[in-house]
Design a protein around this motif. Sequence first.
Motif, short mmCIF file in Angstrom:
data_model
loop_
_atom_site.label_atom_id
_atom_site.label_comp_id
_atom_site.label_asym_id
_atom_site.label_seq_id
_atom_site.Cartn_x
_atom_site.Cartn_y
_atom_site.Cartn_z
N VAL A 62 0.76 -1.22 -0.17
CA VAL A 62 -0.04 0.00 -0.03
C VAL A 62 0.94 1.21 -0.07
O VAL A 62 0.45 2.28 -0.79
N CYS A 66 0.82 4.16 -2.91
CA CYS A 66 0.51 5.57 -2.66
C CYS A 66 1.69 6.41 -2.76
O CYS A 66 1.36 7.63 -2.89
N GLN A 67 2.90 6.06 -2.53
CA GLN A 67 3.78 6.83 -2.35
C GLN A 67 4.25 7.58 -3.64
O GLN A 67 4.64 8.79 -3.64
N SER A 70 3.01 10.98 -3.33
CA SER A 70 3.08 11.86 -2.15
C SER A 70 3.52 12.99 -2.50
O SER A 70 3.29 14.20 -2.12
N LEU A 115 -1.28 4.57 4.64
CA LEU A 115 -1.85 5.73 3.87
C LEU A 115 -1.36 7.01 4.45
O LEU A 115 -0.97 7.78 3.49
N VAL A 118 2.98 7.57 3.98
CA VAL A 118 3.74 7.93 2.84
C VAL A 118 4.15 9.18 2.75
O VAL A 118 5.23 9.67 1.91
N SER A 349 9.52 3.31 -4.65
CA SER A 349 8.31 2.50 -4.75
C SER A 349 8.64 1.00 -5.04
O SER A 349 8.26 0.15 -4.60
#
Length: 408
Positions: A62, A66-67, A70, A115, A118, A349
């Motif tokens: 996750v 999501c990174q 960011s 979540l 990140v 990532s």
Amino acid sequence: MAAVTANLGGGRAWFYWIIATTFVLFLFNLQTGYNIINPELENSLSLTVAQIGLVASTYTVVFAICQLFSGPLLDRFGIRWITPCAITVVAIGAMLLARAENFEMLLAAEIVMALGSVFGFVGAGFVGGEWFGPAKFGLMFGFVQTASCFGSLFGGNIINELLVDFSWRDIIETFACFGFVLAVIAFIFLRDSHPMTGEFSVMSVLSKLVDTAKVGQIWLIMLMGAALFGTLLCMAVVWASKIIQSHGVAVSDANTASLLVWLGAGVAAGLMDKFSRMAESRKKVIVVCSIIYIASILALLYLPMDFYVASGIILILGFVSSAQMLTFTMASEVVPVELEGTSAAFVNSGMFIAGTILISLPGYLLPDTQAHHLTLGDFQEAMTPIWIINIVVLAICVLFMKDTYKKV
């Protein structure tokens, strides 16, 4: 309150950096704490070793996905709003973890924490660049890495000691409360050094990612970083302590020894760039560190082991693992200036995706713990793919990865 245009550096810049770095320490200690408390989690929630590894790997996958968004979100909205919200989300996740009653709740807690997480490490780096100026970005980023590693070392030891008198739920709930307090402090004090646009386009982010992916060398650099960092997560978050325990070392001593990985990484984080400049080569430093890295893993698995030998090996493993910091530098050196931030997100990532795979893999190769007491031989067999992967990646990079060092 609107963002302000301000002079760089000074006491205010350091204050903001401390807040952002404290967020990183909070995150690292939560994840280190997971390594320490997972035997208690395993018992109280009736989990298998594979499930423990799956929970840790879920967090990393996750995080990895999501990174990518960011950095662009920070570019558009700044630390004024993003950082307090991110801290709050992580604190909520920690509270869910403290109150988890089954595997599904534990999984949900890790997803929520990921979540918010990140924005931790990259956010602290963003503060350094925004408030100290681009020229000091690398220096301040190195300070963040060093602080986070030392924070994990000392915080992990504190958690280890607290487990003697307190339950894992009490400890994690205390972390959550600290997170809520930190979020309030961040909301009250954090400001951006200049006005933010508040605009965000998914397509612009994807376009930059595609342009970065077109650079062939970026994939080799990411692969090298992924092997180093993924293996570090594999050992530090779940498996190092368990391997040391399988040698007959007491649980508390094994936890203490495994935490020294952060001491080694913390000391080396600020030195790797200097080493590469002394050697006038990024690639040579990475290759030498990778060879020592693989040898350290094999030593931990196959040499006779007590607390002191294990501590020494883990310290070395942590030190050479920091060669992964050079992959960020190399990535920035093979792309245009406008893609430097995206290249860092791309590499990072890849690192966390590798971490997802490598953390969970040994758990699936180990026998069922409910029907079989795990032995050193079991861990030797389960960890074989880990060191083989590192050897294969090292060979590929030795043959095909170009050195990016340029003498100034």
